[in-house]
Design a protein around this motif. Structure first.
Motif, mmCIF file in Angstrom:
data_model
loop_
_atom_site.group_PDB
_atom_site.id
_atom_site.type_symbol
_atom_site.label_atom_id
_atom_site.label_comp_id
_atom_site.label_asym_id
_atom_site.label_seq_id
_atom_site.Cartn_x
_atom_site.Cartn_y
_atom_site.Cartn_z
ATOM 1 N N UNK A 185 -16.953 15.294 3.587
ATOM 2 C CA UNK A 185 -16.708 16.530 4.325
ATOM 3 C C UNK A 185 -15.561 17.313 3.703
ATOM 4 N N UNK A 186 -14.590 16.600 3.157
ATOM 5 C CA UNK A 186 -13.434 17.263 2.563
ATOM 6 C C UNK A 186 -12.963 16.474 1.339
ATOM 7 N N UNK A 187 -13.607 16.728 0.191
ATOM 8 C CA UNK A 187 -13.325 15.924 -1.002
ATOM 9 C C UNK A 187 -11.871 15.999 -1.487
ATOM 10 N N UNK A 188 -11.112 16.973 -1.010
ATOM 11 C CA UNK A 188 -9.712 17.052 -1.465
ATOM 12 C C UNK A 188 -8.838 15.968 -0.822
ATOM 13 N N UNK A 189 -9.346 15.302 0.205
ATOM 14 C CA UNK A 189 -8.549 14.266 0.863
ATOM 15 C C UNK A 189 -8.582 12.957 0.078
ATOM 16 N N UNK A 204 0.841 -1.212 0.000
ATOM 17 C CA UNK A 204 0.000 0.000 0.000
ATOM 18 C C UNK A 204 0.872 1.257 0.000
ATOM 19 N N UNK A 205 1.867 1.305 0.904
ATOM 20 C CA UNK A 205 2.671 2.546 0.957
ATOM 21 C C UNK A 205 3.497 2.718 -0.322
ATOM 22 N N UNK A 206 3.871 1.601 -0.919
ATOM 23 C CA UNK A 206 4.598 1.729 -2.195
ATOM 24 C C UNK A 206 3.692 2.296 -3.286
ATOM 25 N N UNK A 207 2.425 1.903 -3.247
ATOM 26 C CA UNK A 207 1.464 2.462 -4.215
ATOM 27 C C UNK A 207 1.256 3.953 -3.939
ATOM 28 N N UNK A 208 1.181 4.305 -2.665
ATOM 29 C CA UNK A 208 1.015 5.719 -2.291
ATOM 30 C C UNK A 208 2.205 6.536 -2.784
ATOM 31 N N UNK A 209 3.402 5.955 -2.625
ATOM 32 C CA UNK A 209 4.608 6.638 -3.079
ATOM 33 C C UNK A 209 4.602 6.794 -4.599
ATOM 34 N N UNK A 210 4.255 5.704 -5.289
ATOM 35 C CA UNK A 210 4.228 5.758 -6.755
ATOM 36 C C UNK A 210 3.198 6.785 -7.233
ATOM 37 N N UNK A 211 2.104 6.879 -6.500
ATOM 38 C CA UNK A 211 1.024 7.802 -6.861
ATOM 39 C C UNK A 211 1.356 9.218 -6.416
ATOM 40 N N UNK A 212 2.382 9.322 -5.558
ATOM 41 C CA UNK A 212 2.826 10.616 -5.028
ATOM 42 C C UNK A 212 1.700 11.367 -4.316
ATOM 43 N N UNK A 213 0.943 10.637 -3.518
ATOM 44 C CA UNK A 213 -0.148 11.270 -2.776
ATOM 45 C C UNK A 213 0.441 12.172 -1.691
ATOM 46 N N UNK A 214 -0.193 13.301 -1.484
ATOM 47 C CA UNK A 214 0.241 14.235 -0.432
ATOM 48 C C UNK A 214 0.022 13.566 0.930
ATOM 49 N N UNK A 215 1.123 13.432 1.657
ATOM 50 C CA UNK A 215 1.074 12.707 2.927
ATOM 51 C C UNK A 215 0.149 13.394 3.943
ATOM 52 N N UNK A 216 0.003 14.705 3.818
ATOM 53 C CA UNK A 216 -0.850 15.443 4.749
ATOM 54 C C UNK A 216 -2.297 15.565 4.264
ATOM 55 N N UNK A 217 -2.555 15.024 3.090
ATOM 56 C CA UNK A 217 -3.920 15.075 2.556
ATOM 57 C C UNK A 217 -4.429 13.663 2.267
ATOM 58 N N UNK A 218 -3.840 12.708 2.944
ATOM 59 C CA UNK A 218 -4.236 11.313 2.758
ATOM 60 C C UNK A 218 -4.634 10.747 4.113
ATOM 61 N N UNK A 219 -5.793 10.116 4.167
ATOM 62 C CA UNK A 219 -6.304 9.573 5.421
ATOM 63 C C UNK A 219 -6.473 8.059 5.279
ATOM 64 N N UNK A 220 -5.953 7.336 6.262
ATOM 65 C CA UNK A 220 -6.110 5.885 6.277
ATOM 66 C C UNK A 220 -7.184 5.544 7.309
#
Lengths: 66, 382, 271
Positions: C82-86, C30-46
Motif C-alpha cells: 500500500x505504501x512502498x516508501x515504508x 533490532x533498534x541498534x540496527x535501525x539506528x545504524x541504518x538510520x531509518x526514518x522513525x516516522x516511515x518505519x513500521x513494526x
C-alpha cells in the motif's frame, strides 16, 4: 574508578546475566534480587553487562576524567 | 447519462468498490465470488491500485487490513468456506477499528457444500461468525445495479465507522447479468479516510473517539507512531486489562453503530398501504418474492412486501411496524431458517411469522412463494 | 542514556518478559540496527504476530502493529504494497512464524516482498506456558511433549532460502553485536530478508530441559554457535552439537513492489 555504572533498579529483574558475564566480579544481586555494584574499582568498562542486559537496567561508561 | 453496461452482480460489486475509492484488493479464489477478484485484477492497476492474490483466505483478509492501516481503501471477497476462515480477522478489524469491506457471495453449505449453487445460509455467520461481541453491518443487494450501489455504501460505512462491513451477495445476484446504468463519478458520494484532529505533540490519541464515537486513527507513515492491537486497548491504543476500559470499549464499539441504525437501515416497501399480509425478503430471493406478490395481488390477496437491503443491524423498527399492520408475515429464505428468527423476534407476537425454507440448490419459483402466501391466508382464516 | 533510547517507548518499560528472557536483548539488537541504518522513525513500521516475541512491537517507538497469531507477514505485505516508501520490519516467534504462520512465511519469501523478518527462536511457546513448537529440538521436553518431542523440527533458515527469501541469516542473543549486524544487513537487502535470532527462554523451556539459568543458556550459545565460515570447514564429526551462525544466503531477485509497478505501468495506471 575507571567506569561509571548506572543501574535502573526499577527495571532489574535479577536474571543474573550481568553478574555472570562480568569478568571482574564487579556486580552481585542483593538480597532482594536486584543488581548492585560491589567492587566498582575493579570495573574495566568492558560493557559486557550492558550488552546482554535484557531489561536495559544497567549502563556502563568509561570515565572521561579518570 | 451514465455509463450503460451489461454486467454481472459480482462485476458490479467490483465496479462499485472502485468507484468508492477502493485501491487495494487482496483475496483468494473461491466460487462463486471469483469474478470480483478477477475484475479487480484487471481494473486496479489501471488506476494505480494494487491487486494481490494471496496464499489462503486468511492471508487474503490480513493483507487488506495491513493496506487499510497504511491508508488505502480496501476490499476482499470470498464465499462460505472462505468467509468462515476469515472470521478471526473480521473480529480483529472490529476491535482494532480498521476500515474493511468483505464481499461474501453465498453458496450452499455447510463446508464445501454445493459450490456453484445459490443459498442464503451465511446470514447468521455474517452477524455472529466471530467470537466475542461487536456490531456488524451487512448489506444485501437484489439487483446488479444495486450490487454497485451497495459496494459504494459498504466502502463509505467502513470508512466512516471504521468497522468491517459485509456485502452479503448470493450466487443469484453475483452471477446474474443485467443491463446497468452506472452513475457518473461526480454523482457518487464518497466518505474520505478519517484523519487525526491534532498532532502527536498536541496529545493525539489514536483511539480517542470523536463526537460520533468513532476514533480518528492515523494511517501508518504519517508521523503519529501509533500502536494497533487486537487486544482490548484504551484510547492510547495500548493494551489494558482494566474491567472499566474493557467494558467501555466493547460498549462504544456497539454504540457507534447503534446511534446510526436508522440511517443505515435501507429497505423497500411494496404494496404495503393496504396490506393484510406481508413478505419479508432479501437478496436474490426477493426478486422471486416480488413476482409472487404481484401474482398474489392478481388473485386478490392484499399482500405487500418489505425488501431488506440492510440485513445487519436488523431492521427491528420496520418489521415491528409491519407486524402491527398485517395478520401474517411470510419469510422465504434459501436456507433452513435464519433471518426468520429475527423477523419473529421483532414481530413480538403481533403477527404470525412463517418460514418458507429451501435448501436443495434450486431457487424459489414465483409460484412456490405465491402458493405459500395463499396457504398462509388460509391458515390465518382457520 | 543511549542514542537508541528514542526508538523505545520508555513509558512502556520495563517490558513484560520474564527474568532472563532473551527477547529484550534481541529487541535492542533490532533498534541498534535501525539506528545504524538510520531509518526514518516516522516511515518505519513494526509488525508482529502473537506470542512472547510479538509483544516487542508495543515497546518500540514507531507505527506498530500487533496482529493476530501467525498473520504478521500478510499484514506487513499489505502495508508494504500500500505504501512502498515504508520500511516494514516483522517480529515473530517460532510458533507464530513456522506453525500457525508457516504458509504466510513461505509465501512471503516466495514473493520476495521487501520485508525484514526477525524470528525470535526460543524453541517453545512461552506465552502459553511451554508447549512444543516446530522449532523444539527432537527429544526436548515441553508441556505437550512430556516424554520429549518426536516431531522433527524445521531449520527455518533452510526453509526461508528454499522458499525464495533473498537474504537469510542467523545469530544468537549471546552474539548481540553480530545479531544486530545480521539484521542491519537484512535491512539493506531489497527483498524478503529473514533473520533467525536464537534466544533463551529460561522459564518455560530451559527449566523443563535442565538447561540452567539464563546465563547458562547464553553460554551454551557461545559454545555451540560457530561462525559460518569456520563451520563450513569443520569435518562432519566435529559439527555434531554445533550450529552455524552468519549470513547463509544472499541473492538478487526482483522485489515484489517493483514487480507490481511493472503491472501498473502495463495497465497504464499511475500510483
Amino acid at each position: 574508578m575507571k567506569a561509571e555504572i548506572l543501574i535502573k533498579q526499577e527495571r532489574c529483574k535479577g536474571c543474573n546475566i550481568c553478574v555472570s558475564f562480568c569478568p571482574k566480579k564487579v556486580l552481585k544481586l542483593d538480597t532482594l534480587g536486584k543488581v548492585q555494584v560491589i567492587d566498582g574499582e575493579a570495573c574495566i568498562a568492558c560493557g559486557q553487562c550492558e550488552l546482554r542486559c535484557p531489561d536495559y537496567a544497567i549502563y556502563v561508561d568509561k570515565k572521561v576524567n579518570a | 447519462m451514465g455509463n450503460i453496461k451489461l454486467m454481472q452482480g459480482n462485476e458490479a460489486c467490483a465496479e462499485g468498490a472502485l468507484a468508492a475509492g477502493v485501491r487495494f484488493f487482496g483475496g483468494y479464489p473461491i466460487t462463486p465470488s471469483t469474478e470480483i477478484a478477477e475484475s479487480m485484477a484487471v481494473m486496479l492497476p489501471k488506476v494505480g491500485g494494487t491487486f494481490i492474490q494471496m496464499e489462503d483466505e486468511i492471508a487474503g483478509i490480513a493483507v487488506v487490513l495491513g493496506a487499510s492501516l497504511a491508508g488505502k481503501k480496501v476490499l476482499t471477497a470470498t464465499s462460505g468456506p472462505g468467509f468462515s476462515l476469515k472470521q478471526e480477522l473480521i473480529g480483529y478489524a472490529a476491535i482494532a477499528e480498521i476500515p474493511l469491506v468483505i464481499a461474501n457471495v453465498q453458496r450452499l453449505g455447510p463446508s464445501t457444500g454445493q459450490p456453484t449453487s445459490p443459498a442464503q445460509g451465511d446470514v447468521m455467520q455474517a452477524r455472529w461468525g466471530t467470537h466475542g461481541d461487536h456490531p456488524m453491518i451487512a448489506l444485501s443487494p437484489w439487483t446488479v445495479k444495486e450490487s454497485f450501489e451497495v459496494a459504494v455504501k459498504a466502502v463509505n460505512y467502513a470508512e466512516r465507522f471504521r468497522t468491517p462491513v459485509i456485502i452479503l451477495l448470493d450466487e443469484i445476484v453475483g452471477h446474474l447479468r443485467e443491463k446497468v446504468e452506472l452513475p457518473d463519478a461526480k454523482d457518487i458520494e464518497i466518505y474520505p479516510r478519517r484523519r487525526p484532529d491534532c498532532s502527536r505533540e498536541q496529545g493525539y490519541e489514536p483511539y480517542r473517539p470523536a463526537a460520533d464515537l468513532v476514533p480518528n486513527v492515523a494511517d501508518f507513515g504519517t508521523g503519529n507512531r501509533i500502536h494497533v492491537t487486537g487486544l482490548v486497548h484504551d484510547e492510547t491504543g495500548f493494551p489494558s486489562g482494566s474491567p472499566k476500559v474493557t467494558e467501555e470499549s466493547i460498549r462504544r464499539l456497539h454504540q457507534k453503530i447503534e446511534i446510526v441504525q436508522d440511517e443505515i437501515t435501507h429497505y423497500d416497501e411494496f404494496f404495503m398501504e393496504d396490506a393484510e399480509y406481508a413478505v419479508v425478503s432479501y437478496g436474490g430471493t426477493a426478486r422471486t418474492a416480488y413476482a409472487a406478490v404481484l401474482e398474489a395481488r392478481n388473485k386478490g390477496i392484499k399482500v405487500g412486501m418489505v425488501r431488506l437491503m440492510t440485513i445487519w443491524p436488523f431492521a427491528d423498527k420496520i418489521v415491528k411496524k409491519v407486524a402491527n399492520q398485517v395478520k401474517a408475515i411470510l419469510v422465504p429464505e434459501l436456507n433452513y431458517g435464519q433471518l426468520v428468527n429475527e423477523v419473529e423476534r421483532a414481530a413480538g407476537g403481533k403477527a404470525k411469522v412463517k418460514l418458507l425454507a429451501k435448501y436443495n440448490t434450486e431457487i424459489f419459483t414465483p409460484n412456490e412463494i405465491c402458493t405459500a402466501i395463499e396457504d398462509l391466508t388460509a391458515e390465518v382464516a382457520d | 542514556m543511549r542514542s537508541y533510547d528514542k526508538y523505545f517507548r520508555e513509558n512502556r518499560l520495563p517490558h513484560m518478559w520474564c527474568p532472563g528472557c532473551g527477547n529484550g536483548i534481541v529487541m535492542k539488537a533490532i533498534v541498534q540496527a535501525i539506528e545504524a541504518k538510520n531509518l526514518d522513525q516516522d516511515k518505519t513500521v513494526i509488525v508482529s504476530g502473537i506470542g512472547c516475541s510479538s509483544r516487542a512491537s508495543g515497546y518500540m517507538n514507531f507505527d506498530t502493529l500487533h496482529t493476530a497469531h501467525g498473520r504478521a507477514i500478510p499484514f506487513a505485505t499489505g502495508i508494504k504494497l500500500a505504501n512502498p516508501e515504508l520500511n516494514v520490519i516483522v517480529i515473530t516467534g517460532d510458533g507464530d512464524c513456522t506453525a500457525i504462520g508457516g504458509n504466510h512465511f513461505i509465501h512471503g519469501a516466495r514473493r520476495n516482498v521487501d520485508l525484514t523478518v526477525i524470528l525470535f527462536n526460543n524453541n517453545i511457546y512461552g506465552m502459553t506456558g511451554g508447549q512444543a513448537s516446530p522449532l523444539t529440538p527432537l527429544g526436548k521436553k515441553a508441556t505437550t511433549a512430556p516424554y520429549g518431542s518426536v516431531d522433527r523440527p524445521f531449520d527455518p533458515c533452510h526453509l526461508a532460502e528454499a522458499a525464495g527469501a533473498t537474504y537469510v541469516a542467523r545469530s544468537t542473543a549471546y552474539h548481540v553485536k553480530h545479531l544486530s549486524d545480521m539484521i542491519f544487513q537484512g535491512m539493506g537487502n531489497k527483498g524478503f530478508s529473514f533473520i533467525e535470532a536464537i534466544t533463551q527462554c529460561p522459564i518455560a523451556y530451559g527449566r523443563k530441559n535442565k538447561l540452567g539459568d539464563a546465563p547458562e543458556m547464553l553460554k551454551w550459545m557461545s559454545e555451540t554457535a560457530v561462525m559460518k565460515a569456520a563451520y563450513d570447514k569443520l569435518p562432519e564429526e566435529k559439527r555434531e552439537g554445533k550450529f552455524p551462525i552468519g549470513v547463509f544466503y544472499n541473492s538478487e531477485f526482483t522485489e515484489y513492489t517493483t514487480a507490481y509497478q511493472k503491472v501498473i505501468d502495463l495497465a497504464g495506471g499511475a500510483r
